[in-house]
Design an enzyme around this catalytic site. Structure first.
Site, PDB file in Angstrom:
ATOM      1  N   SER A 191       2.727  -0.979   1.015  1.00 45.36           N
ATOM      2  CA  SER A 191       1.864  -1.972   0.387  1.00 45.36           C
ATOM      3  C   SER A 191       2.668  -3.188  -0.039  1.00 45.36           C
ATOM      4  O   SER A 191       3.831  -3.071  -0.417  1.00 45.36           O
ATOM      5  CB  SER A 191       1.191  -1.376  -0.837  1.00 45.36           C
ATOM      6  OG  SER A 191       0.595  -2.402  -1.597  1.00 45.36           O
ATOM      7  N   TYR A 206       1.366   3.087  -8.995  1.00 47.05           N
ATOM      8  CA  TYR A 206       0.935   2.833  -7.621  1.00 47.05           C
ATOM      9  C   TYR A 206       2.028   2.072  -6.853  1.00 47.05           C
ATOM     10  O   TYR A 206       2.445   2.478  -5.770  1.00 47.05           O
ATOM     11  CB  TYR A 206      -0.377   2.041  -7.583  1.00 47.05           C
ATOM     12  CG  TYR A 206      -0.773   1.620  -6.181  1.00 47.05           C
ATOM     13  CD1 TYR A 206      -1.313   2.557  -5.298  1.00 47.05           C
ATOM     14  CD2 TYR A 206      -0.566   0.316  -5.732  1.00 47.05           C
ATOM     15  CE1 TYR A 206      -1.647   2.200  -4.003  1.00 47.05           C
ATOM     16  CE2 TYR A 206      -0.903  -0.046  -4.430  1.00 47.05           C
ATOM     17  CZ  TYR A 206      -1.446   0.891  -3.570  1.00 47.05           C
ATOM     18  OH  TYR A 206      -1.762   0.533  -2.286  1.00 47.05           O
TER      19      TYR A 206
END
Ligand SMILES: NC(=O)c1ccc[n+]([C@@H]2O[C@H](COP(=O)([O-])OP(=O)(O)OC[C@H]3O[C@@H](n4cnc5c(N)ncnc54)[C@H](OP(=O)(O)O)[C@@H]3O)[C@@H](O)[C@H]2O)c1
Ligand SMILES: *[C@@H]1O[C@H](CO)[C@@H](O)[C@H](O)[C@H]1NC(C)=O
Ligand SMILES: *[C@@H]1O[C@H](CO)[C@@H](O)[C@H](O)[C@H]1NC(C)=O
Ligand SMILES: *[C@@H]1O[C@H](CO)[C@@H](O)[C@H](O)[C@H]1NC(C)=O
Length: 323
Positions: A191, A206
């Protein structure tokens, strides 16, 4: 016989050389970027093996990727947690590609089982299949912006198990088969939250799990390059999926279909890449800004987001009390 060069002529020559070197690197980088985004022929994925395994293949990026892989002639192992959604994804692929695409379904909820159980189940259920391409796509995002001390322990555990455990244990199950054949391609979905920004506050866990994915990929890539296994971490910024809570695509936010169309072109090439071109543009802009500024902007933005979510939750709670 010409006169020997003057000191001033040497100076001009030196300045020109430095200038040329200074601009040739960005020009070279740009040309290479255009080439690999739009012109480079994609790898023939069936040469890695006849099956592709995709985790989290019932929605979003993973689901769109299964269609792209099927269109390249690969059979599919669909891994997901919801048997109904797995079946309907399988039906949709059948409808589009007919009997020429073989499909196998594996039901795993990555939140609920241990790493060793994941490894054992994947190994058992893919026994005898020639898995050439593995896409570790399964991922969970944090439920909302939170300071670390506010994150509840259960969702923190899930986040770490799904995002880091999923990638690691499925790879552990599939890699030995690739090693034996001396070929394979592994794609891990990372990501932008981890590598494109200096920090990602209030989504710390995350972002940190995705930093794990990037480092896991790059190090593993070096370990197995000589064994014919191409390992890659692909970096998406925002994509219009339920994880991102975005329904409509836009210039900087591709649909899963647009994203996976780009994603598939990169498989087998660079160890770390940003497959979608406007995402790369975004990274480039981010990179040009001072880190402390990006830190401050993101922190302020996510603090506002946190307040909005808290407000909504307390409104929900009071509604519930009334009803
Ligand atoms: N969308 C973005 O903006 C974005 C940005 C950067 C990185 N990513 C990464 O891209 C990957 C795919 O995300 P996405 O946006 O496509 O998300 P998504 O639309 O929510 O899809 C996630 C997929 O994973 C499955 N899944 C979730 N938790 C699972 C579990 N515990 N066990 C088994 N399967 C599970 C989901 O199954 P169900 O269908 O049952 O829900 C679904 O098939 C993730 O790794 C994410 O971190 C996404
Ligand atoms: C890709 O490779 C497979 C197996 O090696 C071969 O049968 C197929 O024709 C190739 N496809 C293309 C488009 O080159
Ligand atoms: C991917 O997008 C390109 C450009 O829009 C298009 O030409 C190509 O057919 C698409 N490929 C697939 C498999 O959808
Ligand atoms: C508020 O309640 C609705 C309906 O029950 C739910 O869909 C939504 O996720 C809740 N929002 C928050 C922030 O808890």
């Amino acid at each position: 016989m010409g006169a020997p060069p003057l000191a001033s002529e040497w100076l001009v020559l030196a300045i020109c050389t430095i200038g040329f070197l200074a601009i040739s690197k960005p020009i070279f980088t740009f040309v290479k970027w255009v080439w690999s985004n739009f012109l480079r022929p994609p790898k023939n994925l069936t040469t890695y093996g006849s099956w592709a395994l995709v985790t989290g293949s019932t929605d979003g990026i993973g689901k769109a990727l299964t269609f792209e892989l099927a269109s390249k002639g690969l059979n599919l192992v669909l891994v997901g947690r919801n048997p109904q959604k797995l079946q309907s994804t399988s039906n949709e692929i059948r409808e589009r590609f007919g009997e020429k695409t073989q499909i196998k379904i594996i039901v795993i909820d990555f939140e609920k089982i241990s790493g060793e159980e994941i490894e054992e189940q994947i190994r058992r259920e893919t026994e005898g299949l020639d898995v050439g391409v593995l896409v570790n796509n399964v991922g969970l995002s944090a439920k909302g912006a939170r300071f670390f001390h506010e994150v509840d322990s259960e969702s923190m555990d899930s986040l770490m198990n799904v995002n880091m455990g999923g990638v690691s244990w499925v790879t552990k199950a599939v890699l030995p088969g690739m090693l034996k054949k001396r070929k394979g391609a592994i794609v891990n979905i990372g990501s932008g939250a981890s590598v494109a920004v200096p920090s990602y506050p209030l989504f710390t866990v995350y972002a940190a799990t995705k930093a794990y994915v990037a480092m896991f990929s790059r190090s593993l890539g070096v370990e197995y390059k000589k064994h014919g296994i191409d390992i890659q971490c692909q970096i998406p910024m925002l994509v219009a999926t339920k994880l991102a809570s975005i329904r409509r695509s836009s210039f900087f936010v591709p649909s899963p279909k647009q994203y996976s169309n780009a994603s598939i072109r990169w498989i087998g090439y660079e160890p770390l890449c940003v497959p979608y071109w406007t995402h790369a543009l975004e990274w480039c802009i981010m990179d040009a800004l001072p880190e402390s500024l990006v830190d401050r902007l993101l922190f302020r933005y996510f603090c506002d987001l946190r307040k909005k979510i808290l407000k909504k939750e307390s409104r929900n709670a009071s509604l519930k009390q009334k009803s």
